[in-house]
Design a protein around this motif. Structure first.
Motif, mmCIF file in Angstrom:
data_model
loop_
_atom_site.group_PDB
_atom_site.id
_atom_site.type_symbol
_atom_site.label_atom_id
_atom_site.label_comp_id
_atom_site.label_asym_id
_atom_site.label_seq_id
_atom_site.Cartn_x
_atom_site.Cartn_y
_atom_site.Cartn_z
ATOM 1 N N LYS A 105 14.898 -12.522 -7.100
ATOM 2 C CA LYS A 105 14.807 -12.658 -8.449
ATOM 3 C C LYS A 105 13.692 -11.790 -9.361
ATOM 4 O O LYS A 105 13.372 -11.816 -10.393
ATOM 5 C CB LYS A 105 14.675 -13.725 -9.047
ATOM 6 C CG LYS A 105 16.213 -14.786 -8.608
ATOM 7 C CD LYS A 105 16.198 -16.105 -9.447
ATOM 8 C CE LYS A 105 17.623 -16.716 -9.339
ATOM 9 N NZ LYS A 105 17.333 -18.202 -9.879
ATOM 10 N N LEU A 106 13.032 -10.787 -8.690
ATOM 11 C CA LEU A 106 11.970 -10.217 -9.162
ATOM 12 C C LEU A 106 12.347 -9.275 -10.695
ATOM 13 O O LEU A 106 13.266 -8.520 -10.491
ATOM 14 C CB LEU A 106 11.300 -9.260 -8.295
ATOM 15 C CG LEU A 106 10.259 -9.482 -7.078
ATOM 16 C CD1 LEU A 106 9.955 -8.373 -6.538
ATOM 17 C CD2 LEU A 106 9.061 -10.610 -7.813
ATOM 18 N N THR A 107 11.721 -9.585 -11.508
ATOM 19 C CA THR A 107 11.609 -8.691 -12.501
ATOM 20 C C THR A 107 10.480 -7.387 -12.753
ATOM 21 O O THR A 107 10.816 -6.489 -13.452
ATOM 22 C CB THR A 107 11.644 -9.538 -14.080
ATOM 23 O OG1 THR A 107 10.282 -9.876 -14.167
ATOM 24 C CG2 THR A 107 12.649 -10.541 -13.922
ATOM 25 N N THR A 108 9.464 -7.944 -12.130
ATOM 26 C CA THR A 108 8.212 -6.697 -12.101
ATOM 27 C C THR A 108 7.584 -6.623 -10.688
ATOM 28 O O THR A 108 7.397 -7.683 -10.281
ATOM 29 C CB THR A 108 7.116 -7.252 -12.963
ATOM 30 O OG1 THR A 108 7.773 -7.388 -14.509
ATOM 31 C CG2 THR A 108 6.037 -6.308 -13.258
ATOM 32 N N PHE A 109 7.475 -5.464 -10.354
ATOM 33 C CA PHE A 109 6.967 -5.131 -8.925
ATOM 34 C C PHE A 109 5.909 -4.048 -9.190
ATOM 35 O O PHE A 109 6.155 -3.163 -9.570
ATOM 36 C CB PHE A 109 7.850 -5.023 -7.722
ATOM 37 C CG PHE A 109 7.341 -4.751 -6.561
ATOM 38 C CD1 PHE A 109 6.297 -5.708 -5.994
ATOM 39 C CD2 PHE A 109 7.404 -3.447 -6.080
ATOM 40 C CE1 PHE A 109 5.807 -5.163 -4.757
ATOM 41 C CE2 PHE A 109 6.793 -3.142 -4.638
ATOM 42 C CZ PHE A 109 5.888 -4.285 -4.143
ATOM 43 N N ASN A 110 4.450 -4.491 -8.859
ATOM 44 C CA ASN A 110 3.612 -3.441 -8.921
ATOM 45 C C ASN A 110 2.788 -3.095 -7.496
ATOM 46 O O ASN A 110 2.171 -4.026 -6.957
ATOM 47 C CB ASN A 110 2.574 -3.968 -9.805
ATOM 48 C CG ASN A 110 1.534 -2.590 -10.291
ATOM 49 O OD1 ASN A 110 1.252 -1.955 -9.645
ATOM 50 N ND2 ASN A 110 0.912 -2.782 -11.437
ATOM 51 N N ALA A 111 3.213 -1.884 -6.997
ATOM 52 C CA ALA A 111 2.556 -1.519 -5.895
ATOM 53 C C ALA A 111 1.546 -0.190 -6.181
ATOM 54 O O ALA A 111 1.705 0.602 -5.150
ATOM 55 C CB ALA A 111 3.486 -1.203 -4.696
ATOM 56 N N ASN A 112 1.215 0.019 -7.179
ATOM 57 C CA ASN A 112 0.345 1.106 -7.604
ATOM 58 C C ASN A 112 -0.956 1.201 -6.531
ATOM 59 O O ASN A 112 -1.322 0.211 -6.333
ATOM 60 C CB ASN A 112 -0.341 1.140 -9.199
ATOM 61 C CG ASN A 112 0.870 1.648 -10.158
ATOM 62 O OD1 ASN A 112 1.854 2.151 -9.824
ATOM 63 N ND2 ASN A 112 0.649 1.121 -11.351
ATOM 64 N N GLN A 113 -1.211 2.376 -6.588
ATOM 65 C CA GLN A 113 -2.510 2.684 -5.790
ATOM 66 C C GLN A 113 -2.619 1.962 -4.453
ATOM 67 O O GLN A 113 -3.506 1.205 -3.996
ATOM 68 C CB GLN A 113 -3.680 2.059 -6.704
ATOM 69 C CG GLN A 113 -4.088 2.990 -7.976
ATOM 70 C CD GLN A 113 -5.130 2.772 -8.741
ATOM 71 O OE1 GLN A 113 -6.045 2.522 -8.055
ATOM 72 N NE2 GLN A 113 -5.013 2.980 -9.831
ATOM 73 N N ASN A 114 -1.549 2.405 -3.833
ATOM 74 C CA ASN A 114 -1.541 2.298 -2.062
ATOM 75 C C ASN A 114 -1.629 3.336 -1.386
ATOM 76 O O ASN A 114 -1.792 4.253 -1.935
ATOM 77 C CB ASN A 114 -0.371 0.933 -1.856
ATOM 78 C CG ASN A 114 -0.935 -0.220 -2.136
ATOM 79 O OD1 ASN A 114 -1.304 -1.074 -1.447
ATOM 80 N ND2 ASN A 114 -0.468 -0.699 -3.651
ATOM 81 N N LYS A 115 -1.106 3.138 -0.315
ATOM 82 C CA LYS A 115 -0.898 4.352 0.553
ATOM 83 C C LYS A 115 0.493 4.580 1.217
ATOM 84 O O LYS A 115 1.009 4.776 2.306
ATOM 85 C CB LYS A 115 -1.896 4.507 2.065
ATOM 86 C CG LYS A 115 -3.433 4.369 1.688
ATOM 87 C CD LYS A 115 -4.345 4.029 2.768
ATOM 88 C CE LYS A 115 -5.507 4.247 2.396
ATOM 89 N NZ LYS A 115 -6.481 4.164 3.367
ATOM 90 N N ILE A 116 1.577 4.034 0.370
ATOM 91 C CA ILE A 116 2.796 4.098 0.764
ATOM 92 C C ILE A 116 3.504 5.358 0.735
ATOM 93 O O ILE A 116 3.734 6.189 -0.250
ATOM 94 C CB ILE A 116 3.562 3.066 -0.392
ATOM 95 C CG1 ILE A 116 3.005 1.928 -0.109
ATOM 96 C CG2 ILE A 116 5.100 3.120 0.155
ATOM 97 C CD1 ILE A 116 3.459 0.901 -1.617
ATOM 98 N N LYS A 117 4.305 5.688 1.766
ATOM 99 C CA LYS A 117 5.049 6.686 2.050
ATOM 100 C C LYS A 117 6.443 6.675 2.070
ATOM 101 O O LYS A 117 7.118 5.332 2.031
ATOM 102 C CB LYS A 117 4.875 7.753 3.382
ATOM 103 C CG LYS A 117 3.393 8.145 3.592
ATOM 104 C CD LYS A 117 3.132 9.029 4.800
ATOM 105 C CE LYS A 117 1.736 9.506 4.848
ATOM 106 N NZ LYS A 117 1.456 10.522 6.079
ATOM 107 N N SER A 118 7.144 7.664 1.902
ATOM 108 C CA SER A 118 8.675 7.302 1.513
ATOM 109 C C SER A 118 9.474 6.409 2.866
ATOM 110 O O SER A 118 10.204 5.835 2.588
ATOM 111 C CB SER A 118 9.548 8.759 1.393
ATOM 112 O OG SER A 118 9.197 9.093 0.156
ATOM 113 N N ARG A 119 9.030 6.888 3.906
ATOM 114 C CA ARG A 119 9.313 5.963 5.115
ATOM 115 C C ARG A 119 9.045 4.682 5.184
ATOM 116 O O ARG A 119 9.700 3.807 6.128
ATOM 117 C CB ARG A 119 8.952 6.841 6.402
ATOM 118 C CG ARG A 119 7.597 6.785 6.842
ATOM 119 C CD ARG A 119 7.339 7.321 8.111
ATOM 120 N NE ARG A 119 5.767 7.487 8.382
ATOM 121 C CZ ARG A 119 5.054 8.492 8.182
ATOM 122 N NH1 ARG A 119 5.678 9.746 7.613
ATOM 123 N NH2 ARG A 119 3.740 8.359 8.337
#
Length: 293
Positions: A183-197
């Motif tokens: 039921k998420l309406t907002t998800f914020n993962a700015n400024q991490n080290k996430i790659k597409s995989r």
């Protein structure tokens, strides 16, 4: 004459001694200038004596006196219960279903009182989210863990949070995304080290209420696929995205398809030249922000 004076003195002195309520007599500690024991020491000793034997239902509860402010009588009068973790609510601020644990250098998610709806634990030193951290707090609607040092999130950490609407993991050390609640309406993962995989193919597909998705300032090489129709704002600025396909936002097999909910896409700071992928934006009402030439 001497007898009369003694009688008058006793008449005045006795009411003054008996006029103070018992509670005030026990709680007030006066500094005696003829001794070396200050008021703060007396109060601390009083807390240490109380913390030795606090019992409820046959279970010992020990107060951490280092978390109690000296002279704070309001903290002393709050009894421990099964529904409220007393040390957490002394260290943090618990108010009307909200728990505020910001900038207090905690290294793990503290035990939360039942019925907690909102958790704010920003700017701490949390490195890991365990599956047990939120397993019993199914009433959560918002979690903000921005500005920590989170590197790992155990599988299923958010799986029981069926009411969770807003989740912020911004400014951490994540390399992959956890499974997100439906039921998420907002998800914020700015400024991490996430790659597409680090993002599964169906990570967002079933999030039919998701309207705001922030993945800026990461290491993504491509735009996440299977973005839900509900999405309004998408931030992908300052990643390593080099290419876009005709199916990234639109449907190449349906020229009449319009993504009507999408209001904003930010892609500046990526090495992709947007002008080379004109067909990728044919279903959008506004062009993405980014480099075209």
């Amino acid at each position: 004459m001497k007898t009369l004076q003694s009688t008058i003195f006793l008449f005045v002195f006795v009411p003054l001694v008996n006029s103070a309520p018992p509670i005030q007599q026990e709680s007030l500690q006066f500094y005696d200038y003829d001794t070396d024991v200050p008021m703060g020491s007396l109060i601390q000793q009083d807390y240490e004596m109380q913390s030795k034997d606090i019992r409820k239902d046959g279970t010992n509860f020990s107060l951490d006196t280092s978390l109690i402010l000296q002279g704070d009588d309001s903290a002393r009068n709050v009894p421990p219960t099964k529904d409220t973790n007393l040390p957490t609510c002394l260290l943090c601020v618990c108010l009307s279903g909200s728990v505020y644990c910001e900038e207090i250098d905690i290294e793990a998610v503290p035990p939360l009182p039942k019925e907690t709806g909102y958790l704010y634990a920003r700017f701490n030193k949390i490195k890991r989210i365990a599956a047990s951290d939120f397993s019993d707090i199914t009433t959560l609607r918002r979690i903000d863990l921005s500005g920590n040092k989170i590197e790992e999130i155990e599988d299923g950490a958010f799986s029981k949070l069926l009411l969770l609407e807003e989740l912020s993991l911004a400014e951490n050390q994540l390399v992959k995304l956890p499974v997100l609640p439906p039921k998420l309406t907002t998800f914020n993962a700015n400024q991490n080290k996430i790659k597409s995989r680090g993002i599964k193919a169906n990570a967002f597909k079933r999030l039919t209420n998701l309207a705001y998705l922030y993945l800026g300032h990461n290491l993504l090489e491509s735009v996440p696929i299977n973005l839900p129709e509900s999405l309004r704002i998408l931030h992908l600025q300052y990643n390593n995205i080099t290419t876009i396909t005709d199916d990234t936002f639109c449907k190449s097999n349906n020229t009449r398809y319009i993504r009507s909910s999408m209001d904003e896409i930010r892609m500046e700071g990526n090495p992709v030249t947007l002008a080379k992928h004109v067909n990728a934006f044919s279903c959008l009402r506004t062009l993405p922000v980014g480099t075209y030439y």
